[in-house]
Motif scaffolding. Structure first.
Motif, PDB file in Angstrom:
ATOM      1  N   PHE A  70      -6.951  -8.926  -1.702  1.00 18.40           N
ATOM      2  CA  PHE A  70      -7.884  -7.883  -1.290  1.00 18.40           C
ATOM      3  C   PHE A  70      -7.721  -6.709  -2.246  1.00 18.40           C
ATOM      4  O   PHE A  70      -6.613  -6.226  -2.491  1.00 18.40           O
ATOM      5  N   VAL A  71      -8.830  -6.249  -2.816  1.00 20.00           N
ATOM      6  CA  VAL A  71      -8.830  -5.138  -3.761  1.00 20.00           C
ATOM      7  C   VAL A  71      -9.455  -3.925  -3.087  1.00 20.00           C
ATOM      8  O   VAL A  71     -10.475  -4.048  -2.396  1.00 20.00           O
ATOM      9  N   GLU A  72      -8.832  -2.784  -3.266  1.00 20.79           N
ATOM     10  CA  GLU A  72      -9.384  -1.560  -2.672  1.00 20.79           C
ATOM     11  C   GLU A  72     -10.831  -1.384  -3.107  1.00 20.79           C
ATOM     12  O   GLU A  72     -11.162  -1.463  -4.282  1.00 20.79           O
ATOM     13  N   GLY A  73     -11.701  -1.189  -2.148  1.00 26.01           N
ATOM     14  CA  GLY A  73     -13.129  -1.097  -2.419  1.00 26.01           C
ATOM     15  C   GLY A  73     -13.881  -2.342  -1.992  1.00 26.01           C
ATOM     16  O   GLY A  73     -15.116  -2.312  -1.869  1.00 26.01           O
ATOM     17  N   ARG A 122      -4.092  -0.651   3.206  1.00 24.23           N
ATOM     18  CA  ARG A 122      -5.160  -1.640   3.407  1.00 24.23           C
ATOM     19  C   ARG A 122      -4.982  -2.826   2.463  1.00 24.23           C
ATOM     20  O   ARG A 122      -5.171  -3.981   2.866  1.00 24.23           O
ATOM     21  N   VAL A 123      -4.638  -2.552   1.220  1.00 27.40           N
ATOM     22  CA  VAL A 123      -4.401  -3.635   0.268  1.00 27.40           C
ATOM     23  C   VAL A 123      -3.218  -4.489   0.727  1.00 27.40           C
ATOM     24  O   VAL A 123      -3.252  -5.719   0.666  1.00 27.40           O
ATOM     25  N   LEU A 124      -2.161  -3.838   1.191  1.00 27.67           N
ATOM     26  CA  LEU A 124      -0.994  -4.575   1.675  1.00 27.67           C
ATOM     27  C   LEU A 124      -1.354  -5.423   2.897  1.00 27.67           C
ATOM     28  O   LEU A 124      -0.875  -6.556   3.048  1.00 27.67           O
ATOM     29  N   ASN A 172      -8.947  -0.916  10.592  1.00 31.67           N
ATOM     30  CA  ASN A 172      -8.056  -0.031  11.351  1.00 31.67           C
ATOM     31  C   ASN A 172      -6.836   0.412  10.547  1.00 31.67           C
ATOM     32  O   ASN A 172      -5.958   1.087  11.069  1.00 31.67           O
ATOM     33  N   THR A 173      -6.811  -0.001   9.268  1.00 32.69           N
ATOM     34  CA  THR A 173      -5.705   0.375   8.398  1.00 32.69           C
ATOM     35  C   THR A 173      -6.137   1.503   7.491  1.00 32.69           C
ATOM     36  O   THR A 173      -7.212   1.438   6.881  1.00 32.69           O
ATOM     37  N   THR A 174      -5.326   2.530   7.376  1.00 25.83           N
ATOM     38  CA  THR A 174      -5.677   3.669   6.546  1.00 25.83           C
ATOM     39  C   THR A 174      -5.725   3.273   5.080  1.00 25.83           C
ATOM     40  O   THR A 174      -5.031   2.357   4.632  1.00 25.83           O
ATOM     41  N   THR A 175      -6.540   3.965   4.308  1.00 27.09           N
ATOM     42  CA  THR A 175      -6.607   3.738   2.864  1.00 27.09           C
ATOM     43  C   THR A 175      -5.744   4.735   2.111  1.00 27.09           C
ATOM     44  O   THR A 175      -5.709   4.723   0.891  1.00 27.09           O
ATOM     45  N   HIS A 176      -5.037   5.606   2.858  1.00 25.83           N
ATOM     46  CA  HIS A 176      -4.209   6.625   2.200  1.00 25.83           C
ATOM     47  C   HIS A 176      -3.053   5.973   1.453  1.00 25.83           C
ATOM     48  O   HIS A 176      -2.375   5.088   1.965  1.00 25.83           O
ATOM     49  N   ILE A 177      -2.840   6.399   0.221  1.00 28.85           N
ATOM     50  CA  ILE A 177      -1.749   5.895  -0.604  1.00 28.85           C
ATOM     51  C   ILE A 177      -0.629   6.921  -0.598  1.00 28.85           C
ATOM     52  O   ILE A 177      -0.799   8.056  -1.041  1.00 28.85           O
TER      53      ILE A 177
END
Length: 324
Positions: free
Chosen positions: A286-289, A257-259, A235-240
């Motif tokens: 947690f790593v993006e991807g 998402r990483v945060l 439910n967390t956006t991946t937008h940076i």
């Protein structure tokens, strides 16, 4: 013979200046490392060369030579066949690498030095410390780890007393330096993994056999925590968001998402003894991807290895003993 597993146990300290020996908890050591505590005998703080350091518990059963081969010892590795039979460190070197190393003669000399390195085994706690450290500090993040329970050959010859951790800056020990002719095993005070515990430097011929389990174990995660963590990540956006400032072009900002994954991992880390919290939080990054389900199950499973070691011991009891 199993020892009581206790990640939170008190540690013995010995001051190199005044010689005072005293018992402290892990929170005291954490404060001491931040220069907030002093030696009760001479008031030295941690920045002094002769300041107190952890030392061996005089009641450690591994101090008894007759107990060393009867105790269970542990090791974590990313290799599914540790200790590798007929170990050849040069087997996977390509021609270009051999040439860069100076040719076949120098490669052979390098391989011989690698084969002279001691193997390391220690307490269950040390094995978990080692896995988290490698996951944090080395290129093993997300790698599959294996936990080995090591059974020593009963007629091992143990070096008298114990030595300070003999590892070099990369953690290597040359076996002949600690186990001269006629000696199979050397005890050493481990400063870095399960500080204050005794670990062993030994050769492959001192090992009778090993039992292995894949860690984290399957199906040992907390299903409720995993469900909530996956929902939070999905439910967390991946937008940076763009980074503004003079240094923005040198930094890659973390995604929400990483945060979120970082905070979820930190929330579990806070349940652990203080000397494991940073290691665990870093290993649980947690790593993006990353697949949220895989990450949440793995992270919860890592915690279970520390909070419920009895499950791991039960799994090892059911695993096959491979004789070397």
């Amino acid at each position: 013979m199993e020892r009581l597993i206790n990640f939170s146990r008190d540690r013995h300290m010995l001051c190199g200046s005044c010689g005072q020996r005293f018992l402290v908890d892990l929170d005291w050591i954490d404060r001491w490392q931040q220069e907030q505590e002093k030696c009760p005998g001479c008031a030295l703080t941690c920045e002094h060369e002769d300041a107190p350091r952890v030392t061996v518990d005089p009641a450690d059963p591994a101090l008894d030579d007759d107990h060393v081969a009867r105790l269970s010892w542990y090791h974590t590795s990313t290799h599914p066949d540790w200790p590798t039979k007929d170990f050849d460190p040069a087997a996977d070197l390509i021609a270009e690498t051999r040439q860069m190393m100076g040719g076949d003669q120098r490669v052979a000399a390098w391989a011989a030095r690698q084969r002279r390195k001691a193997l390391h085994v220690g307490t269950y706690e040390a094995a978990m410390h080692n896995m988290l450290r490698r996951d944090r500090d080395q290129a093993d993040h997300g790698s599959q780890f294996y936990l080995y329970r090591v059974i020593l050959k009963p007629p091992v010859v143990v070096r008298a007393d114990w030595v300070i951790d003999p590892s070099d800056f990369v953690g290597d020990v040359i076996l002949d330096n600690v186990c001269p002719s006629g000696i199979n095993v050397a005890r050493y005070l481990n400063y870095h993994e399960d500080p204050g515990g005794l670990s062993l430097a030994l050769g492959r011929d001192a090992i009778a056999g090993v039992q292995r389990v894949t860690v984290p174990l399957d199906d040992t995660w907390d299903e409720s925590w995993v469900h909530d963590a996956v929902a939070a990540l999905e439910n967390t956006t991946t937008h940076i968001a763009p980074t503004i400032g003079k240094l923005s072009r040198f930094r890659r900002p973390s995604s929400p998402r990483v945060l979120s994954g970082r905070e979820l991992g930190a929330s579990l880390a806070r349940r652990l003894p203080v000397n494991l919290q940073h290691q665990f939080a870093s290993a649980a990054t947690f790593v993006e991807g990353d697949d949220p389900v895989w990450w949440a199950r793995r992270t919860s499973g890592l915690l279970d290895l520390i909070e419920h070691p009895e499950r791991v011991l039960a799994a090892l009891d059911e695993s096959e003993l491979h004789y070397l």
